[in-house]
Design a protein around this motif. Structure first.
Motif, PDB file in Angstrom:
ATOM      1  N   GLN A   1      45.187  41.571  37.243  1.00  0.00           N
ATOM      2  CA  GLN A   1      44.231  42.188  36.331  1.00  0.00           C
ATOM      3  C   GLN A   1      42.994  42.566  37.128  1.00  0.00           C
ATOM      4  N   ILE A   2      42.686  43.866  37.144  1.00  0.00           N
ATOM      5  CA  ILE A   2      41.480  44.374  37.791  1.00  0.00           C
ATOM      6  C   ILE A   2      40.554  44.821  36.672  1.00  0.00           C
ATOM      7  N   GLY A   3      39.348  44.297  36.645  1.00  0.00           N
ATOM      8  CA  GLY A   3      38.404  44.571  35.575  1.00  0.00           C
ATOM      9  C   GLY A   3      37.787  45.959  35.645  1.00  0.00           C
ATOM     10  N   LYS A   4      36.796  46.180  34.782  1.00  0.00           N
ATOM     11  CA  LYS A   4      36.082  47.458  34.710  1.00  0.00           C
ATOM     12  C   LYS A   4      35.076  47.573  35.855  1.00  0.00           C
ATOM     13  N   ASP A   5      34.844  48.809  36.279  1.00  0.00           N
ATOM     14  CA  ASP A   5      33.814  49.139  37.274  1.00  0.00           C
ATOM     15  C   ASP A   5      33.976  48.392  38.596  1.00  0.00           C
ATOM     16  N   CYS A   6      35.193  48.138  38.994  1.00  0.00           N
ATOM     17  CA  CYS A   6      35.460  47.471  40.278  1.00  0.00           C
ATOM     18  C   CYS A   6      35.665  48.503  41.373  1.00  0.00           C
ATOM     19  N   VAL A   7      35.421  48.099  42.600  1.00  0.00           N
ATOM     20  CA  VAL A   7      35.723  48.924  43.763  1.00  0.00           C
ATOM     21  C   VAL A   7      36.613  48.087  44.676  1.00  0.00           C
ATOM     22  N   ILE A   8      37.827  48.575  44.888  1.00  0.00           N
ATOM     23  CA  ILE A   8      38.791  47.912  45.762  1.00  0.00           C
ATOM     24  C   ILE A   8      38.920  48.790  47.006  1.00  0.00           C
ATOM     25  N   GLY A   9      38.474  48.285  48.147  1.00  0.00           N
ATOM     26  CA  GLY A   9      38.405  49.070  49.379  1.00  0.00           C
ATOM     27  C   GLY A   9      39.755  49.433  49.969  1.00  0.00           C
ATOM     28  N   ARG A  10      39.684  50.246  51.009  1.00  0.00           N
ATOM     29  CA  ARG A  10      40.887  50.722  51.694  1.00  0.00           C
ATOM     30  C   ARG A  10      41.656  49.567  52.327  1.00  0.00           C
ATOM     31  N   PHE A  11      42.963  49.684  52.257  1.00  0.00           N
ATOM     32  CA  PHE A  11      43.904  48.765  52.903  1.00  0.00           C
ATOM     33  C   PHE A  11      43.810  47.324  52.395  1.00  0.00           C
TER      34      PHE A  11
ATOM     35  N   VAL B   1      50.510  45.149  35.857  1.00  0.00           N
ATOM     36  CA  VAL B   1      49.185  45.281  36.452  1.00  0.00           C
ATOM     37  C   VAL B   1      48.302  46.077  35.493  1.00  0.00           C
ATOM     38  N   THR B   2      47.067  45.602  35.280  1.00  0.00           N
ATOM     39  CA  THR B   2      46.102  46.367  34.487  1.00  0.00           C
ATOM     40  C   THR B   2      44.898  46.676  35.365  1.00  0.00           C
ATOM     41  N   ILE B   3      44.393  47.901  35.229  1.00  0.00           N
ATOM     42  CA  ILE B   3      43.222  48.351  35.982  1.00  0.00           C
ATOM     43  C   ILE B   3      42.211  48.862  34.979  1.00  0.00           C
ATOM     44  N   GLY B   4      41.006  48.293  34.997  1.00  0.00           N
ATOM     45  CA  GLY B   4      39.969  48.617  34.029  1.00  0.00           C
ATOM     46  C   GLY B   4      39.348  49.988  34.239  1.00  0.00           C
ATOM     47  N   GLU B   5      38.601  50.391  33.231  1.00  0.00           N
ATOM     48  CA  GLU B   5      37.931  51.692  33.237  1.00  0.00           C
ATOM     49  C   GLU B   5      36.960  51.822  34.407  1.00  0.00           C
TER      50      GLU B   5
ATOM     51  N   ILE C   1      40.636  40.128  39.196  1.00  0.00           N
ATOM     52  CA  ILE C   1      39.416  40.656  39.795  1.00  0.00           C
ATOM     53  C   ILE C   1      38.483  40.951  38.619  1.00  0.00           C
ATOM     54  N   GLU C   2      37.391  40.229  38.519  1.00  0.00           N
ATOM     55  CA  GLU C   2      36.509  40.357  37.360  1.00  0.00           C
ATOM     56  C   GLU C   2      35.706  41.653  37.406  1.00  0.00           C
ATOM     57  N   ASP C   3      35.132  42.036  36.247  1.00  0.00           N
ATOM     58  CA  ASP C   3      34.342  43.261  36.125  1.00  0.00           C
ATOM     59  C   ASP C   3      33.261  43.332  37.210  1.00  0.00           C
ATOM     60  N   ASN C   4      33.002  44.556  37.689  1.00  0.00           N
ATOM     61  CA  ASN C   4      31.923  44.856  38.642  1.00  0.00           C
ATOM     62  C   ASN C   4      32.092  44.187  40.010  1.00  0.00           C
ATOM     63  N   THR C   5      33.315  43.855  40.377  1.00  0.00           N
ATOM     64  CA  THR C   5      33.565  43.208  41.667  1.00  0.00           C
ATOM     65  C   THR C   5      33.870  44.255  42.733  1.00  0.00           C
ATOM     66  N   VAL C   6      33.393  44.014  43.938  1.00  0.00           N
ATOM     67  CA  VAL C   6      33.663  44.884  45.087  1.00  0.00           C
ATOM     68  C   VAL C   6      34.459  44.075  46.108  1.00  0.00           C
ATOM     69  N   ILE C   7      35.661  44.540  46.414  1.00  0.00           N
ATOM     70  CA  ILE C   7      36.497  43.920  47.443  1.00  0.00           C
ATOM     71  C   ILE C   7      36.413  44.822  48.678  1.00  0.00           C
ATOM     72  N   PRO C   8      35.877  44.305  49.800  1.00  0.00           N
ATOM     73  CA  PRO C   8      35.692  45.145  50.984  1.00  0.00           C
ATOM     74  C   PRO C   8      37.015  45.553  51.627  1.00  0.00           C
TER      75      PRO C   8
ATOM     76  N   GLY D   1      31.954  39.296  42.169  1.00  0.00           N
ATOM     77  CA  GLY D   1      30.765  39.559  42.973  1.00  0.00           C
ATOM     78  C   GLY D   1      30.888  40.743  43.901  1.00  0.00           C
ATOM     79  N   SER D   2      29.793  40.961  44.648  1.00  0.00           N
ATOM     80  CA  SER D   2      29.721  42.057  45.596  1.00  0.00           C
ATOM     81  C   SER D   2      29.081  41.538  46.880  1.00  0.00           C
ATOM     82  N   PRO D   3      29.823  41.225  47.905  1.00  0.00           N
ATOM     83  CA  PRO D   3      31.280  41.361  47.995  1.00  0.00           C
ATOM     84  C   PRO D   3      31.992  40.264  47.207  1.00  0.00           C
ATOM     85  N   GLY D   4      33.203  40.554  46.792  1.00  0.00           N
ATOM     86  CA  GLY D   4      33.983  39.616  45.994  1.00  0.00           C
ATOM     87  C   GLY D   4      34.320  38.345  46.753  1.00  0.00           C
ATOM     88  N   LYS D   5      34.181  37.231  46.044  1.00  0.00           N
ATOM     89  CA  LYS D   5      34.511  35.922  46.605  1.00  0.00           C
ATOM     90  C   LYS D   5      35.337  35.150  45.588  1.00  0.00           C
TER      91      LYS D   5
END
Length: 105
Positions: free
Chosen positions: A31-41, A13-17, A50-57, A70-74
């Protein structure tokens, strides 16, 4: 009251900066890109990107072999079944840079 839930992270697993990860589980070959937000649970299954700048609710489930953006990620694409070998080679190559070369001693 505060409850603690340990995060489970699979192999290769890789997690970006600057990414913030509060997931409950991350599968292998992710692979989780840079500047992503992966929500609780959140549960991220095996072989995902998960591409850069993606938000997973919170409470989302990311299916295997999917690409999220995307934000939210699709879902924007699917990964080939060979992604497992590609990710394994990539992470092994990356971490090999941190192993001291015993031949030069």
């Amino acid at each position: 009251m505060f409850s603690y839930y340990p995060m489970k992270i699979g192999d290769h697993v890789t997690i970006g900066e600057r990414s913030v990860v509060q997931a409950a589980q991350i599968g292998s070959y992710v692979q989780i890109g840079k500047d992503c937000v992966i929500g609780r649970f959140v549960i991220i299954k095996d072989c995902c990107k998960i591409e850069d700048n993606t938000v997973i609710p919170p409470n989302a489930v990311v299916p295997s072999f999917s690409v999220y953006r995307g934000s939210p990620g699709k879902v924007v694409d699917e990964l080939p079944e060979s992604i497992q070998e590609v990710m394994e080679a990539k992470t092994k190559d990356h971490y090999a840079k941190f192993i001291p070369n015993t031949e030069t001693r």
